[in-house]
Design an enzyme around this catalytic site. Structure first.
Site, PDB file in Angstrom:
ATOM      1  CD  GLU A 148      -2.980  -1.137   2.257  1.00 43.88           C
ATOM      2  OE1 GLU A 148      -2.888  -0.309   3.176  1.00 43.88           O
ATOM      3  OE2 GLU A 148      -3.941  -1.913   2.137  1.00 43.88           O
ATOM      4  CD  GLU A 182      -3.734  -6.256   3.754  1.00 49.52           C
ATOM      5  OE1 GLU A 182      -4.621  -5.481   4.170  1.00 49.52           O
ATOM      6  OE2 GLU A 182      -2.524  -6.012   3.856  1.00 49.52           O
TER       7      GLU A 182
HETATM    8  C1  BGC Z   1      -3.145  -2.944   5.840  1.00 51.24           C
HETATM    9  C2  BGC Z   1      -3.128  -3.763   7.102  1.00 51.24           C
HETATM   10  C3  BGC Z   1      -4.297  -3.342   8.002  1.00 51.24           C
HETATM   11  C4  BGC Z   1      -5.577  -3.635   7.259  1.00 51.24           C
HETATM   12  C5  BGC Z   1      -6.844  -3.421   8.049  1.00 51.24           C
HETATM   13  C6  BGC Z   1      -4.516  -2.689   5.277  1.00 51.24           C
HETATM   14  O1  BGC Z   1      -4.577  -1.345   4.946  1.00 51.24           O
HETATM   15  O2  BGC Z   1      -2.260  -3.471   4.886  1.00 51.24           O
HETATM   16  O3  BGC Z   1      -1.884  -3.612   7.711  1.00 51.24           O
HETATM   17  O4  BGC Z   1      -4.255  -3.936   9.241  1.00 51.24           O
HETATM   18  O5  BGC Z   1      -5.631  -2.835   6.096  1.00 51.24           O
HETATM   19  O6  BGC Z   1      -7.117  -2.074   8.253  1.00 51.24           O
END
Ligand code: BGC
Length: 489
Positions: free
Chosen positions: A197, A394
């Site tokens: 990110e 993610e």
């Molecule tokens: C990040 C994580 C974070 C997750 C939840 C993402 O922006 O890579 O480190 O914990 O979102 O907010």
């Protein structure tokens, strides 16, 4: 991370109802070799911040006195000294059991730069290398492929003190660090990510840290002025990515290297004027294209630069764009949570947009839940960037207390479970529309330290009692486990 932050991005997507939301749980067919995983990041899980010669990173500064960022944001006076205790090998071995029982074939972790290079450059901390060898080997032994992020919001303090990404030397610092990781771990790790990110690093963290250094609460989202003034650090990071990709390929280690973005779908909460739509387009470009275009097109988005009319070419030196163009990034990583809602307010905020209303009740921490928009967004990436390989590095949700009640050792996180199911369906739908998606990682395997929000926001499919470090798989864990069993039949 994102809700604390407020605005986010991309593609001119019309939000339409999608099949993804309604599909029955009949077996979905994913491509052979699909990576099914769960994700984590070093500072959020490891703890052991002072153990065995690790050097501090910028969080060790800002979550501790006199800054106490988490306390300022949440009232919780916490830092990452304990995290979820995974630097403790006995703990990690127990966690691997849960990872294995879940049935995933890959696990995403990040390396703490200052654990292996305490000063960021120079002297190697062998104890840090040993730790990651231990982690990587134990995962592989259990049939789980490690996906390693080199940089997940993790600047060594010694380098941050020299200006961090604002310093052009950062390109070399990072490439040398990456080189060390490839030499030490590249024989076994076959999927690397350079950065997690970059837009959050640049627009959120750097804004935050700058403001805190001046003892002020920052104005977030970053303003146009901020982008112009700080374009140099964006460019350094992009250059560091390109140099690292070229280095990796030169080493012929037989794996793949990518970069991952927080895919900022954004929309307006009310019907708006033509000017509002133009602003929305610019905001999408700032959050997404500014960071994706150099990597997947070899250039920065001109429309944005024209509009910023600033020192946009600040630190682009002769030859830089050639290096950026020459790097062939193997895949595009996507972190996606929800749509960021904006409201038009001419003259204010980010290109005239301020935070808008999220129509959801209850609200998910990271934006308006909209799997249909995710499908449309993924298809737009396919079209914009010549159908790259994509890994969803993610995807996950946190809703707070109501979804996190630990009762008799059980957590019935029905909202998260439904969220994950809908988004896996969305990924499937995007694949059917021709998007080359190669993997899906849930954020996160375990509840952990949510940066400046401390331990107040849980995203895990495994509940962690932060006092005792006991783990309790939640309903979402069991749902994912049975889904994966079906996949493997
Ligand atoms: C990040 C994580 C974070 C997750 C939840 C993402 O922006 O890579 O480190 O914990 O979102 O907010």
């Amino acid at each position: 991370m994102k809700s604390a932050l407020i605005a986010l991005v991309l593609c001119a997507c019309l939000i339409q109802p999608s099949k993804a939301q309604n599909k029955e749980s009949k077996k979905l067919h994913f491509p052979k070799g699909f990576l099914w995983g769960a994700a984590s990041a070093a500072y959020q899980v490891e703890g052991g911040t002072k153990a065995d010669g690790r050097g501090p990173n910028y969080w060790d500064k800002y979550l501790n006195p006199p800054y106490n960022l988490a306390k300022m944001a949440t009232g919780q006076d916490v830092n990452g000294d304990i995290g979820i205790n995974q630097y403790d090998r006995t703990q990690f071995l127990k966690d691997v059991k849960l990872i294995k029982e879940l049935g995933i074939n890959s696990y995403r972790l990040s390396i703490s730069w200052s654990r292996i290079l305490p000063e960021g450059t120079g002297k190697i901390n062998e104890a840090g290398i040993d730790y990651y060898n231990f982690v990587i080997n134990i995962l592989i032994k259990n049939g789980i492929k490690p996906l390693v992020t080199l940089y997940h919001f993790d600047m060594p303090l010694a380098l941050e003190d020299k200006g961090g990404w604002m310093n052009r030397e950062s390109v070399k610092w990072f490439t040398d660090y990456a080189n060390l990781c490839f030499d030490k771990f590249g024989d076994r790790v076959k999927i690397f990510l350079t950065f997690n990110e970059p837009s959050i690093e640049m627009f959120f963290l750097q804004t935050l840290f700058d403001a805190i250094n001046n003892r002020q609460m920052p104005s977030i989202p970053a303003s146009e002025k901020y982008i112009s003034e700080h374009f140099a650090h964006i460019h350094h990071l992009m250059l560091a990515h390109a140099e690292t990709v070229n280095l990796y390929h030169k080493k012929n280690l037989g794996g793949k290297i990518g970069i991952t973005y927080n895919f900022m779908l954004c929309d307006l909460d009310t019907i708006t004027s033509e000017a509002g739509k133009t602003s929305l387009n610019l905001v999408r470009k700032a959050w997404n294209n500014l960071f994706m275009d150099p990597v997947f097109k070899g250039s920065y988005p001109q429309e944005l630069f024209d509009r910023l009319k600033a020192s946009q070419y600040g630190d682009i030196k002769a030859g830089d764009m050639e290096i950026i163009k020459s790097a062939k990034t193997d895949f595009l990583g996507i972190n996606y949570y929800g749509v960021n809602m904006y409201h038009e307010k001419p003259g204010a905020g980010f290109f005239g947009l301020v935070n808008g209303k999220n129509p959801d009740k209850p609200e998910m921490f990271n934006g308006f839940v909209n799997p249909a928009a995710f499908v449309v967004g993924l298809v737009s990436l396919k079209n914009q960037y010549n159908n790259p390989e994509i890994i969803i590095t993610e995807n996950g949700a946190g809703y707070g207390e109501t979804d996190e009640k630990l009762e008799n050792g059980k957590v019935n996180d029905a909202l998260r479970t439904a969220y994950i199911q809908k988004h896996i369906n969305a990924v499937h739908e995007a694949i059917q529309k021709g998007v080359k998606i190669k993997g899906y990682y849930v954020w996160s395997m375990f509840d952990n330290l949510e940066w400046i929000m401390g331990y107040s926001r849980r995203f895990g499919i495994t509940y962690v009692d932060f006092k005792t470090q006991e783990r309790y798989p939640k309903q979402s864990y069991y749902w994912y486990q049975s889904f994966l069993r079906e996949q493997n039949k």
